[in-house]
Write a protein that holds these residues in place. Sequence first.
Motif, PDB file in Angstrom:
ATOM      1  N   ARG A  34      -2.971  -2.939   7.523  1.00 47.37           N
ATOM      2  CA  ARG A  34      -2.036  -2.592   6.448  1.00 47.37           C
ATOM      3  C   ARG A  34      -0.602  -2.624   6.946  1.00 47.37           C
ATOM      4  NH1 ARG A  34      -2.015   2.637   4.775  1.00 47.37           N
ATOM      5  NH2 ARG A  34      -3.272   3.147   6.575  1.00 47.37           N
ATOM      6  N   CYS A  35       0.315  -2.845   6.053  1.00 48.74           N
ATOM      7  CA  CYS A  35       1.737  -2.785   6.351  1.00 48.74           C
ATOM      8  C   CYS A  35       2.162  -1.317   6.294  1.00 48.74           C
ATOM      9  CB  CYS A  35       2.518  -3.622   5.335  1.00 48.74           C
ATOM     10  SG  CYS A  35       4.248  -3.761   5.743  1.00 48.74           S
ATOM     11  N   VAL A  36       2.625  -0.793   7.418  1.00 44.57           N
ATOM     12  CA  VAL A  36       3.023   0.606   7.518  1.00 44.57           C
ATOM     13  C   VAL A  36       4.355   0.699   8.261  1.00 44.57           C
ATOM     14  CG1 VAL A  36       0.664   1.519   7.472  1.00 44.57           C
ATOM     15  CG2 VAL A  36       1.710   0.897   9.662  1.00 44.57           C
TER      16      VAL A  36
ATOM     17  N   GLY B  31       1.632  -0.571   2.498  1.00 44.66           N
ATOM     18  CA  GLY B  31       0.280  -0.510   1.955  1.00 44.66           C
ATOM     19  C   GLY B  31      -0.359  -1.865   1.693  1.00 44.66           C
ATOM     20  N   LYS B  32       0.416  -2.926   1.804  1.00 44.06           N
ATOM     21  CA  LYS B  32      -0.121  -4.267   1.529  1.00 44.06           C
ATOM     22  C   LYS B  32      -0.774  -4.853   2.779  1.00 44.06           C
ATOM     23  CE  LYS B  32       2.169  -5.348  -2.600  1.00 44.06           C
ATOM     24  NZ  LYS B  32       2.146  -4.057  -3.193  1.00 44.06           N
ATOM     25  N   TYR B  33      -1.576  -5.907   2.581  1.00 42.89           N
ATOM     26  CA  TYR B  33      -2.300  -6.593   3.648  1.00 42.89           C
ATOM     27  C   TYR B  33      -1.855  -8.048   3.727  1.00 42.89           C
ATOM     28  CZ  TYR B  33      -5.556  -2.640   3.588  1.00 42.89           C
ATOM     29  OH  TYR B  33      -6.109  -1.395   3.656  1.00 42.89           O
TER      30      TYR B  33
ATOM     31  N   ASP C 201      -1.392 -10.646   0.687  1.00 39.74           N
ATOM     32  CA  ASP C 201      -0.882 -10.003  -0.525  1.00 39.74           C
ATOM     33  C   ASP C 201       0.523 -10.506  -0.837  1.00 39.74           C
ATOM     34  OD1 ASP C 201      -3.184  -8.526  -0.653  1.00 39.74           O
ATOM     35  OD2 ASP C 201      -2.263  -6.618  -0.070  1.00 39.74           O
TER      36      ASP C 201
END
Length: 158
Positions: free
Chosen positions: A85-87, A132-134, A137
């Motif tokens: 996930r993008c964090v 929150g994106k992968y 996405d």
Amino acid sequence: MVKTPLTVNGAAMLRAELHRLKTVERPSVIAAIAEARSHGDLSENAEYDAAKERQGFVEGRIAEVDSKLSTAEIIDPTLLDAEGRCVFGATVDLEDLSSGGRVLYQIVGEDEADLKAGKISISSPIARALIGKYVGDVAEVQAPGGVREYEIIDIRYI
């Protein structure tokens, strides 16, 4: 107390700034005030006024940096287990779907953001759209010129 996210590098930058302010800037300002006082009448002494103003700035910045470090939540991106996930702290490779151009950004704290260095603030519109994106996405970002779409090509924790 609200914690402020900072990367390890961002915290190191703030600590270095605090050290410089306390060991270089503060003594320099004190010496400038002493020098200006030695010139006599303080009521019409522009050097004294400038040195006192500089002292206020330096002391204010010391307090600000101290406060930021005391409320910081230091995050090491290399230790993250975000499962792709993008964090916060992630380095994201993006493709602009309208132009085909590619950009690389790391999501960092507000104090360490530097667009020229590819570091964007966690509170920026693009970072908020990415969180929150992968990989694969598409993130829609509201820009001044309208909605821009970016496809996430890669996410790394470096």
